[in-house]
Design an enzyme around this catalytic site. Structure first.
Site, mmCIF file in Angstrom:
data_model
loop_
_atom_site.group_PDB
_atom_site.id
_atom_site.type_symbol
_atom_site.label_atom_id
_atom_site.label_comp_id
_atom_site.label_asym_id
_atom_site.label_seq_id
_atom_site.Cartn_x
_atom_site.Cartn_y
_atom_site.Cartn_z
ATOM 1 C CG ASN A 154 4.970 -15.532 -87.476
ATOM 2 O OD1 ASN A 154 4.506 -15.716 -86.348
ATOM 3 N ND2 ASN A 154 5.227 -16.533 -88.294
ATOM 4 C CB SER A 195 7.741 -15.404 -76.755
ATOM 5 O OG SER A 195 7.432 -16.396 -75.788
ATOM 6 C CE1 TYR A 210 11.262 -18.024 -79.010
ATOM 7 C CE2 TYR A 210 10.344 -18.194 -76.812
ATOM 8 C CZ TYR A 210 10.169 -18.048 -78.174
ATOM 9 O OH TYR A 210 8.896 -17.909 -78.695
ATOM 10 C CB SER A 220 16.316 -13.246 -78.763
ATOM 11 O OG SER A 220 15.403 -14.322 -78.697
HETATM 12 N N1 LIG Z 1 4.111 -21.677 -80.869
HETATM 13 C C1 LIG Z 1 4.208 -21.116 -79.673
HETATM 14 O O1 LIG Z 1 3.848 -21.702 -78.623
HETATM 15 C C2 LIG Z 1 4.768 -19.733 -79.579
HETATM 16 C C3 LIG Z 1 4.747 -19.091 -78.338
HETATM 17 C C4 LIG Z 1 5.278 -17.808 -78.239
HETATM 18 C C5 LIG Z 1 5.788 -17.195 -79.373
HETATM 19 N N2 LIG Z 1 5.799 -17.836 -80.559
HETATM 20 C C6 LIG Z 1 6.375 -17.154 -81.715
HETATM 21 O O2 LIG Z 1 5.501 -17.196 -82.830
HETATM 22 C C7 LIG Z 1 6.263 -17.169 -84.035
HETATM 23 C C8 LIG Z 1 5.829 -18.261 -84.982
HETATM 24 O O3 LIG Z 1 5.812 -19.480 -84.309
HETATM 25 P P1 LIG Z 1 5.139 -20.770 -84.921
HETATM 26 O O4 LIG Z 1 4.906 -21.665 -83.763
HETATM 27 O O5 LIG Z 1 3.977 -20.451 -85.779
HETATM 28 O O6 LIG Z 1 6.375 -21.368 -85.779
HETATM 29 P P2 LIG Z 1 6.528 -22.080 -87.185
HETATM 30 O O7 LIG Z 1 7.825 -22.807 -87.122
HETATM 31 O O8 LIG Z 1 5.333 -22.890 -87.559
HETATM 32 O O9 LIG Z 1 6.651 -20.875 -88.206
HETATM 33 C C9 LIG Z 1 7.825 -20.171 -88.391
HETATM 34 C C10 LIG Z 1 8.104 -20.072 -89.894
HETATM 35 O O10 LIG Z 1 9.253 -19.225 -90.052
HETATM 36 C C11 LIG Z 1 10.053 -19.761 -91.084
HETATM 37 N N3 LIG Z 1 11.428 -19.288 -90.885
HETATM 38 C C12 LIG Z 1 12.280 -19.650 -89.905
HETATM 39 N N4 LIG Z 1 13.450 -19.005 -90.053
HETATM 40 C C13 LIG Z 1 13.323 -18.198 -91.145
HETATM 41 C C14 LIG Z 1 14.182 -17.281 -91.805
HETATM 42 N N5 LIG Z 1 15.426 -17.076 -91.362
HETATM 43 N N6 LIG Z 1 13.728 -16.618 -92.889
HETATM 44 C C15 LIG Z 1 12.473 -16.835 -93.350
HETATM 45 N N7 LIG Z 1 11.611 -17.715 -92.777
HETATM 46 C C16 LIG Z 1 12.036 -18.383 -91.689
HETATM 47 C C17 LIG Z 1 9.912 -21.268 -90.960
HETATM 48 O O11 LIG Z 1 10.222 -21.917 -92.190
HETATM 49 C C18 LIG Z 1 8.431 -21.406 -90.574
HETATM 50 O O12 LIG Z 1 7.620 -21.586 -91.724
HETATM 51 C C19 LIG Z 1 7.724 -17.236 -83.612
HETATM 52 O O13 LIG Z 1 8.279 -15.953 -83.592
HETATM 53 C C20 LIG Z 1 7.644 -17.802 -82.198
HETATM 54 O O14 LIG Z 1 8.768 -17.449 -81.404
HETATM 55 C C21 LIG Z 1 5.303 -19.103 -80.698
#
Ligand SMILES: NC(=O)c1ccc[n+]([C@@H]2O[C@H](COP(=O)([O-])OP(=O)(O)OC[C@H]3O[C@@H](n4cnc5c(N)ncnc54)[C@H](O)[C@@H]3O)[C@@H](O)[C@H]2O)c1
Length: 266
Positions: free
Chosen positions: A97, A150, A162, A165
């Site tokens: 994630n 995404s 983004y 990737s």
């Molecule tokens: N929020 C959106 O609108 C959205 C849309 C499409 C895709 N996504 C994808 O969903 C996923 C999660 O998004 P979210 O909004 O819940 O984000 P978020 O920032 O709340 O959660 C991501 C977590 O990953 C951790 N993290 C970051 N880099 C790290 C690393 N190198 N090693 C270990 N932990 C690490 C962070 O500390 C954080 O707790 C991502 O892959 C994001 O690209 C989100």
């Protein structure tokens, strides 16, 4: 709640979250999996955030342990797999994630170091966790991998690093789904759309210098389905299905969870 993951052991990366008003995808996935009966290893490089997820799970009567690791590090990914196997004896589910966005920049303005950082966090991490977790799944005779990509990977997006990737994550999923199908290991991708998570709202409002309420309104107006943006729970319910045995004939799928955004024509 129905125990759709009873007896399963799951690793969720990015199980903490960016601080904010709502729940992130990784935390929602972790909590929901535990409610469905899974033992959840909550991995994050921010240990206190992963511990908060663990606390939420334990308060509800579930099983979880928080683990500090940077998923861009090969050594840390090896430790994740070893620690999970040592603590719970197996690894049934891996949810990749962790992800990061970056600015809306094309090739001229994007810095090389930002391209590399985004690719390390979004793509290399998926390679490294799979590298170390798949051998356990092979030994067990199966497993389920859910990658969080995404909808930007298949729709127009101004965030070059983004978008590309996340497209690599889709392609990686296809490749391993095919390679490991004979071993009973399934791999699927969820493509979330506009979600109301702290990373999106707090993160983007800070980056663009705009008010959170305004940003929520703007993002919601771009979602075709009544109700506006999705939430971390929408991502989590899709992950629950793909990780469960209900999806036992599904591998290599790219599932949009986007309120119809990718169905938009023109
Ligand atoms: N929020 C959106 O609108 C959205 C849309 C499409 C895709 N996504 C994808 O969903 C996923 C999660 O998004 P979210 O909004 O819940 O984000 P978020 O920032 O709340 O959660 C991501 C977590 O990953 C951790 N993290 C970051 N880099 C790290 C690393 N190198 N090693 C270990 N932990 C690490 C962070 O500390 C954080 O707790 C991502 O892959 C994001 O690209 C989100």
């Amino acid at each position: 709640m129905e125990k759709r993951l009873e007896g399963k052991v799951a690793i969720v990366t990015g199980a903490g979250q960016t601080p904010g008003d709502t729940i992130g995808n990784g935390r929602a996935i972790s909590v929901l999996f535990a409610r469905a009966g899974a033992k959840v290893m909550a991995v994050d490089h921010n240990l206190s955030s992963a511990q908060e997820t663990q606390r939420m799970i334990i308060e509800e009567g579930g099983e979880s342990f928080a683990f500090e690791a940077d998923v861009t590090s090969a050594r840390d990914c090896q430790k994740i797999a070893e620690a999970c196997a040592e603590r719970y004896g197996c690894i049934d589910i891996l949810v990749n994630n962790v992800g990061t966005g970056g600015e809306a920049l094309g090739p001229v303005k994007l810095k090389e170091e930002d391209w590399e950082r985004i690719y390390n966090v979004n793509v290399k991490s998926v390679f490294l966790t799979c590298k170390h977790v798949i051998p356990y799944m092979e030994k067990q005779g199966g497993g389920a991998i859910v990658n969080i990509s995404s909808i930007a990977s298949v729709c127009a997006s101004p965030m070059l690093a983004y978008k590309t990737s996340k497209a690599a994550v889709n392609s990686f999923t296809h490749a391993i789904a095919f390679m490991y199908a004979p071993k009973g290991i399934r791999a699927n991708t969820i493509m979330p759309g506009f979600m109301n998570t702290p990373m999106a709202i707090e993160g983007i409002s800070r980056l663009r210098g705009i008010d959170k309420k305004e940003l929520i309104k703007e993002r919601s107006s771009m979602v075709p389905l009544k109700g506006g943006m999705g939430t971390g729970w929408d991502t989590a319910y899709a992950a629950l299905f793909l990780a469960s045995d209900e999806a036992k004939f599904i591998t290599g799928a790219l599932l949009p969870v986007d309120g119809g955004q990718s169905a938009r024509v023109g």
